[in-house]
Design a protein around this motif. Structure first.
Motif, PDB file in Angstrom:
ATOM      1  N   ALA A  59       0.806  -1.226   0.000  1.00 44.79           N
ATOM      2  CA  ALA A  59       0.000   0.000   0.000  1.00 44.79           C
ATOM      3  C   ALA A  59       0.838   1.275   0.000  1.00 44.79           C
ATOM      4  CB  ALA A  59      -0.930   0.004   1.213  1.00 44.79           C
ATOM      5  N   LEU A  60       1.993   1.254   0.663  1.00 42.48           N
ATOM      6  CA  LEU A  60       2.692   2.521   0.923  1.00 42.48           C
ATOM      7  C   LEU A  60       4.134   2.620   0.434  1.00 42.48           C
ATOM      8  CD1 LEU A  60       1.418   3.048   4.568  1.00 42.48           C
ATOM      9  CD2 LEU A  60       0.594   4.187   2.505  1.00 42.48           C
ATOM     10  N   ALA A  61       4.824   1.520   0.268  1.00 41.21           N
ATOM     11  CA  ALA A  61       6.244   1.576  -0.119  1.00 41.21           C
ATOM     12  C   ALA A  61       6.350   1.663  -1.630  1.00 41.21           C
ATOM     13  CB  ALA A  61       6.996   0.364   0.417  1.00 41.21           C
ATOM     14  N   ASP A  62       6.247   2.881  -2.139  1.00 37.09           N
ATOM     15  CA  ASP A  62       6.239   3.066  -3.588  1.00 37.09           C
ATOM     16  C   ASP A  62       7.636   3.172  -4.195  1.00 37.09           C
ATOM     17  OD1 ASP A  62       7.061   5.581  -2.810  1.00 37.09           O
ATOM     18  OD2 ASP A  62       5.226   6.584  -3.434  1.00 37.09           O
ATOM     19  N   GLY A  63       8.663   3.133  -3.364  1.00 37.90           N
ATOM     20  CA  GLY A  63      10.029   3.185  -3.864  1.00 37.90           C
ATOM     21  C   GLY A  63      10.537   4.583  -4.169  1.00 37.90           C
ATOM     22  N   SER A  64       9.699   5.584  -4.006  1.00 40.93           N
ATOM     23  CA  SER A  64      10.137   6.941  -4.321  1.00 40.93           C
ATOM     24  C   SER A  64      11.097   7.500  -3.272  1.00 40.93           C
ATOM     25  CB  SER A  64       8.938   7.873  -4.486  1.00 40.93           C
ATOM     26  OG  SER A  64       8.229   7.985  -3.273  1.00 40.93           O
ATOM     27  N   THR A  65      10.943   7.074  -2.042  1.00 39.03           N
ATOM     28  CA  THR A  65      11.819   7.547  -0.975  1.00 39.03           C
ATOM     29  C   THR A  65      12.851   6.489  -0.604  1.00 39.03           C
ATOM     30  OG1 THR A  65      10.011   8.872  -0.106  1.00 39.03           O
ATOM     31  CG2 THR A  65      11.869   8.515   1.351  1.00 39.03           C
ATOM     32  N   LEU A  66      12.388   5.284  -0.369  1.00 38.66           N
ATOM     33  CA  LEU A  66      13.244   4.165   0.037  1.00 38.66           C
ATOM     34  C   LEU A  66      12.775   2.908  -0.679  1.00 38.66           C
ATOM     35  CD1 LEU A  66      12.920   4.817   3.881  1.00 38.66           C
ATOM     36  CD2 LEU A  66      14.891   5.418   2.482  1.00 38.66           C
ATOM     37  N   ASN A  67      13.698   1.957  -0.884  1.00 37.63           N
ATOM     38  CA  ASN A  67      13.235   0.685  -1.438  1.00 37.63           C
ATOM     39  C   ASN A  67      12.407  -0.028  -0.378  1.00 37.63           C
ATOM     40  OD1 ASN A  67      14.840  -1.179   0.187  1.00 37.63           O
ATOM     41  ND2 ASN A  67      16.603  -0.523  -1.019  1.00 37.63           N
ATOM     42  N   ALA A  68      11.629  -1.013  -0.782  1.00 37.08           N
ATOM     43  CA  ALA A  68      10.660  -1.658   0.117  1.00 37.08           C
ATOM     44  C   ALA A  68      11.318  -2.262   1.352  1.00 37.08           C
ATOM     45  CB  ALA A  68       9.854  -2.715  -0.632  1.00 37.08           C
ATOM     46  N   ALA A  69      12.445  -2.934   1.189  1.00 39.95           N
ATOM     47  CA  ALA A  69      13.103  -3.574   2.335  1.00 39.95           C
ATOM     48  C   ALA A  69      13.587  -2.537   3.340  1.00 39.95           C
ATOM     49  CB  ALA A  69      14.270  -4.441   1.865  1.00 39.95           C
ATOM     50  N   THR A  70      14.165  -1.446   2.867  1.00 38.59           N
ATOM     51  CA  THR A  70      14.631  -0.384   3.754  1.00 38.59           C
ATOM     52  C   THR A  70      13.450   0.350   4.374  1.00 38.59           C
ATOM     53  OG1 THR A  70      16.643  -0.125   2.451  1.00 38.59           O
ATOM     54  CG2 THR A  70      16.043   1.714   3.882  1.00 38.59           C
ATOM     55  N   TRP A  71      12.438   0.612   3.555  1.00 39.54           N
ATOM     56  CA  TRP A  71      11.240   1.303   4.046  1.00 39.54           C
ATOM     57  C   TRP A  71      10.666   0.568   5.244  1.00 39.54           C
ATOM     58  CZ3 TRP A  71       6.031   0.050   4.500  1.00 39.54           C
ATOM     59  CH2 TRP A  71       5.150   1.117   4.693  1.00 39.54           C
ATOM     60  N   TRP A  72      10.526  -0.741   5.127  1.00 38.77           N
ATOM     61  CA  TRP A  72       9.952  -1.517   6.229  1.00 38.77           C
ATOM     62  C   TRP A  72      10.960  -1.723   7.351  1.00 38.77           C
ATOM     63  CZ3 TRP A  72       5.611  -2.542   8.379  1.00 38.77           C
ATOM     64  CH2 TRP A  72       5.563  -3.491   9.393  1.00 38.77           C
ATOM     65  N   GLY A  73      12.106  -2.294   7.035  1.00 41.67           N
ATOM     66  CA  GLY A  73      13.047  -2.745   8.067  1.00 41.67           C
ATOM     67  C   GLY A  73      13.740  -1.652   8.843  1.00 41.67           C
ATOM     68  N   ARG A  74      13.987  -0.526   8.192  1.00 40.86           N
ATOM     69  CA  ARG A  74      14.762   0.517   8.863  1.00 40.86           C
ATOM     70  C   ARG A  74      13.982   1.781   9.161  1.00 40.86           C
ATOM     71  NH1 ARG A  74      20.101   1.095   5.633  1.00 40.86           N
ATOM     72  NH2 ARG A  74      20.523   2.583   7.281  1.00 40.86           N
ATOM     73  N   ALA A  75      12.732   1.839   8.730  1.00 42.60           N
ATOM     74  CA  ALA A  75      11.935   3.043   9.003  1.00 42.60           C
ATOM     75  C   ALA A  75      10.609   2.688   9.667  1.00 42.60           C
ATOM     76  CB  ALA A  75      11.701   3.836   7.720  1.00 42.60           C
ATOM     77  N   VAL A  76       9.744   2.012   8.939  1.00 40.58           N
ATOM     78  CA  VAL A  76       8.371   1.849   9.402  1.00 40.58           C
ATOM     79  C   VAL A  76       8.226   0.823  10.530  1.00 40.58           C
ATOM     80  CG1 VAL A  76       6.046   1.227   8.667  1.00 40.58           C
ATOM     81  CG2 VAL A  76       7.461   2.689   7.235  1.00 40.58           C
ATOM     82  N   ASP A  77       8.838  -0.338  10.412  1.00 37.42           N
ATOM     83  CA  ASP A  77       8.697  -1.331  11.480  1.00 37.42           C
ATOM     84  C   ASP A  77       9.193  -0.802  12.818  1.00 37.42           C
ATOM     85  OD1 ASP A  77       8.042  -3.957  12.577  1.00 37.42           O
ATOM     86  OD2 ASP A  77      10.201  -4.343  12.562  1.00 37.42           O
TER      87      ASP A  77
END
Length: 109
Positions: A59-77
């Motif tokens: 729904a939210l990790a569109d890759g414009s800011t961070l790739n999906a793995a970084t978006w989840w593992g290092r930011a959102v989670d």
């Protein structure tokens, strides 16, 4: 936002306060980490659903800011776990699922 003598004042919410106090140690720019966590928390509050990692990424990790793995593992989670500790989102460890807060009032405590 309220208006006092013709000037707008921003009243911080509990989400604002929790994110402001959080010192992310994720190796990412803290402003980016907080912004992406805010997006996820607001999305959870809006949908009212319990969502796992895959659904949040889709729904939210569109890759414009961070790739999906970084978006989840290092930011959102890490951010959602911080917000769960502050009781602003629900976290269900057995299924590793996040949901909107049981507390609907996100005003400062």
């Amino acid at each position: 936002m309220i208006n006092v003598d013709g000037e707008a004042l921003e009243i911080p919410t509990a989400l604002d306060a929790a994110l402001a106090w959080w010192k992310p140690l994720t190796g990412l720019d803290p402003a980016v980490t907080r912004a992406q966590t805010r997006r996820a928390a607001e999305y959870l509050a809006t949908t009212g659903e319990r969502l796992g990692r895959t659904k949040l990424i889709d729904a939210l990790a569109d890759g414009s800011t961070l790739n999906a793995a970084t978006w989840w593992g290092r930011a959102v989670d890490p951010g959602l776990r911080q917000l769960a500790d502050a009781e602003l989102v629900e976290y269900h460890t057995v299924a590793d699922i996040f949901g909107g807060s049981a507390k609907k009032d996100h005003s400062p405590r």
